[in-house]
Design a protein around this motif. Sequence first.
Motif, PDB file in Angstrom:
ATOM      1  N   HIS A 114       1.305  14.047  23.924  1.00 58.60           N
ATOM      2  CA  HIS A 114       0.455  15.077  23.333  1.00 58.60           C
ATOM      3  C   HIS A 114       0.281  14.959  21.952  1.00 58.60           C
ATOM      4  N   CYS A 121      -3.775  11.442  23.972  1.00 58.91           N
ATOM      5  CA  CYS A 121      -2.924  11.841  25.163  1.00 58.91           C
ATOM      6  C   CYS A 121      -3.513  11.643  26.283  1.00 58.91           C
ATOM      7  N   CYS A 123      -2.615  12.829  29.181  1.00 59.66           N
ATOM      8  CA  CYS A 123      -1.706  13.639  30.172  1.00 59.66           C
ATOM      9  C   CYS A 123      -3.204  14.525  30.915  1.00 59.66           C
ATOM     10  N   HIS A 126      -4.913  16.811  28.522  1.00 61.17           N
ATOM     11  CA  HIS A 126      -5.702  16.346  27.334  1.00 61.17           C
ATOM     12  C   HIS A 126      -6.743  15.286  27.761  1.00 61.17           C
TER      13      HIS A 126
END
Length: 147
Positions: A114, A121, A123, A126
């Motif tokens: 993050h 990022c 993930c 994001h």
Amino acid sequence: VERIDLFRGQWEFLSNFYRAPLIWEGIEYPTSEHAFNAGKTTEPFLREWIASADTPREAKRRGHLVRLRDKWDEQVRYLVMHQVLRAKFKAHPGRAKALLDTGDALLVEGTVWHDTHWGICTCSKHQGEGLNHLGDMLMTLRKELAS
Ligand SMILES: [Zn+2]
């Protein structure tokens, strides 16, 4: 344009966690992560304490414990990062050459932790969001090295 977005394997040297001792403002640091975190303070004994951390992860943790110097968030952190990266590649000409050899590839610090400031990022929340300041600085440095 090629995109280098994972600083692992052959690209690990682009990471601030890569072991590449450098001297910044008179102190030797094992990694650019150590030096950057030491830059958060102007106290020499705190800088030494951060320099002596066994790992970049520990250096980062110590960096979170110091009181940030004036204007760190506004501008100083960018100046420090640039100086530290320059010192790193100056100390390791082979790495500077490898950075140059990335040509015009887009350098992106892809993270899963993050960090949408220095990198992007990837993930599920994001999904590639991020400002990629580290990647930008590496590309700026590459331009400097080329001239
Ligand atoms: Zn994320």
